[in-house]
Enzyme design. Structure first.
Site, PDB file in Angstrom:
ATOM      1  N   TYR A  13       0.821  -1.378  -0.063  1.00 17.39           N
ATOM      2  CA  TYR A  13       0.082  -0.128   0.154  1.00 17.39           C
ATOM      3  C   TYR A  13       0.791   1.241   0.221  1.00 17.39           C
ATOM      4  O   TYR A  13       0.765   2.027  -0.913  1.00 17.39           O
ATOM      5  CB  TYR A  13      -0.914  -0.051   1.284  1.00 17.39           C
ATOM      6  CG  TYR A  13      -1.827   1.175   1.312  1.00 17.39           C
ATOM      7  CD1 TYR A  13      -2.930   1.575   0.536  1.00 17.39           C
ATOM      8  CD2 TYR A  13      -1.354   2.110   2.401  1.00 17.39           C
ATOM      9  CE1 TYR A  13      -3.530   2.409   1.223  1.00 17.39           C
ATOM     10  CE2 TYR A  13      -2.214   3.387   2.627  1.00 17.39           C
ATOM     11  CZ  TYR A  13      -3.233   3.365   1.952  1.00 17.39           C
ATOM     12  OH  TYR A  13      -4.127   4.533   2.190  1.00 17.39           O
TER      13      TYR A  13
ATOM     14  N   LYS B 212       1.075   4.303  -2.934  1.00 16.19           N
ATOM     15  CA  LYS B 212       0.835   5.530  -2.361  1.00 16.19           C
ATOM     16  C   LYS B 212       1.878   6.635  -2.563  1.00 16.19           C
ATOM     17  O   LYS B 212       1.749   7.922  -3.117  1.00 16.19           O
ATOM     18  CB  LYS B 212       0.243   5.883  -0.971  1.00 16.19           C
ATOM     19  CG  LYS B 212      -0.813   5.326  -0.747  1.00 16.19           C
ATOM     20  CD  LYS B 212      -2.033   5.547  -1.730  1.00 16.19           C
ATOM     21  CE  LYS B 212      -3.361   5.237  -1.397  1.00 16.19           C
ATOM     22  NZ  LYS B 212      -4.444   6.037  -2.374  1.00 16.19           N
TER      23      LYS B 212
END
Length: 253
Positions: free
Chosen positions: A158, A162
């Site tokens: 993740y 990002k």
């Protein structure tokens, strides 16, 4: 192409609009005068967003899409323009966040996160820009995360995607600016959403967040949506290539 007189600012597409933050963004941009394309996985949450838009008489289309499928993304963009209004804004918000220790992440899990959190952002922005460039105007907002700025255990997939959203924001801002398209990002802090289910002790996590923020309360979905509203609106006409941390003063850089 249909021009909807009740959407004076054109259409805005929000991915992941079934989640709390995506829903708040869709409702705020609808209140701002955009027709709204709500895009995400088919779910009761997506239908709830549509019901709230309907209750406020905001023109909208529900677009159930698997963001792993680039063809479906382009079809959704076409539907927004044909059924609502010319595309004026896109908010890349959808994300998945499996909590797995780095040494245990499989290639399949990593690639799945990349497809949703990174490749879909790229393809949605690309499809939108191809439609906006001939009009000489448009705004794209990529939703990142402060986890990129501070790192986070058990979320390597993740966090890396990002970070990619920040890089994409800067690259697109540089390339698309001459065509009148602005590209910015928002990195939310720890907003109280369904994502917090990955933490075993909600009360302990709440204390952890408050201790690190300068503003000693949790943020609201509406406060994040207000920043997105600013970034797609006329008051930010000279702003591009920036990623704004909306985190109560947690990360300062």
């Amino acid at each position: 192409m249909t021009t909807n007189p009740s959407a004076p600012r054109g259409a805005a597409l929000v991915t992941g609009a079934g989640g709390a933050l995506g829903r708040a963004i869709a409702l705020r941009l609808g209140a701002d005068g955009f027709a709204i394309g709500v895009l995400g996985r088919e779910s009761d949450f997506l239908r709830e967003t549509a019901s709230l838009l309907q209750a406020q008489s905001i023109p909208h289309r529900v677009l159930p899409v698997d963001l792993r499928d680039g063809t479906s993304i382009d079809s959704a963009l076409t539907e927004v323009e044909s059924e609502l209004a010319p595309l004026a804004a896109v908010v890349n918000n959808a994300a998945i966040y499996p909590a797995t220790p780095f040494l245990d992440i499989t290639q399949d899990e990593y690639e799945d996160v990349v497809r949703v959190n990174q490749t879909a952002y790229f393809l949605t922005a690309q499809g939108a820009a191809r439609r906006m460039v001939d009009r000489g105007a448009g705004a794209i907002v990529n939703i990142g995360s402060i986890t990129f700025h501070g790192g986070w255990a058990n979320l390597a997939s993740y966090v890396s995607t990002k970070g990619a959203s920040v890089g994409l924001t800067r690259a697109l801002a540089r390339e698309l600016g001459p065509s009148g398209i602005r590209v910015n990002g928002v990195s939310p802090g720890a907003f109280p959403t369904k994502a917090e289910e990955i933490h075993e002790n909600p009360a302990e996590y709440n204390r952890f967040v408050i201790d690190r923020q300068s503003i000693k309360r949790r943020g609201t979905d509406a406060e994040l949506a207000a920043v997105v509203s600013f970034l797609v609106g006329p008051d930010s006409a000279f702003l591009t290539g920036q990623t704004i941390n909306v985190d109560g003063g947690w990360i300062m850089e």
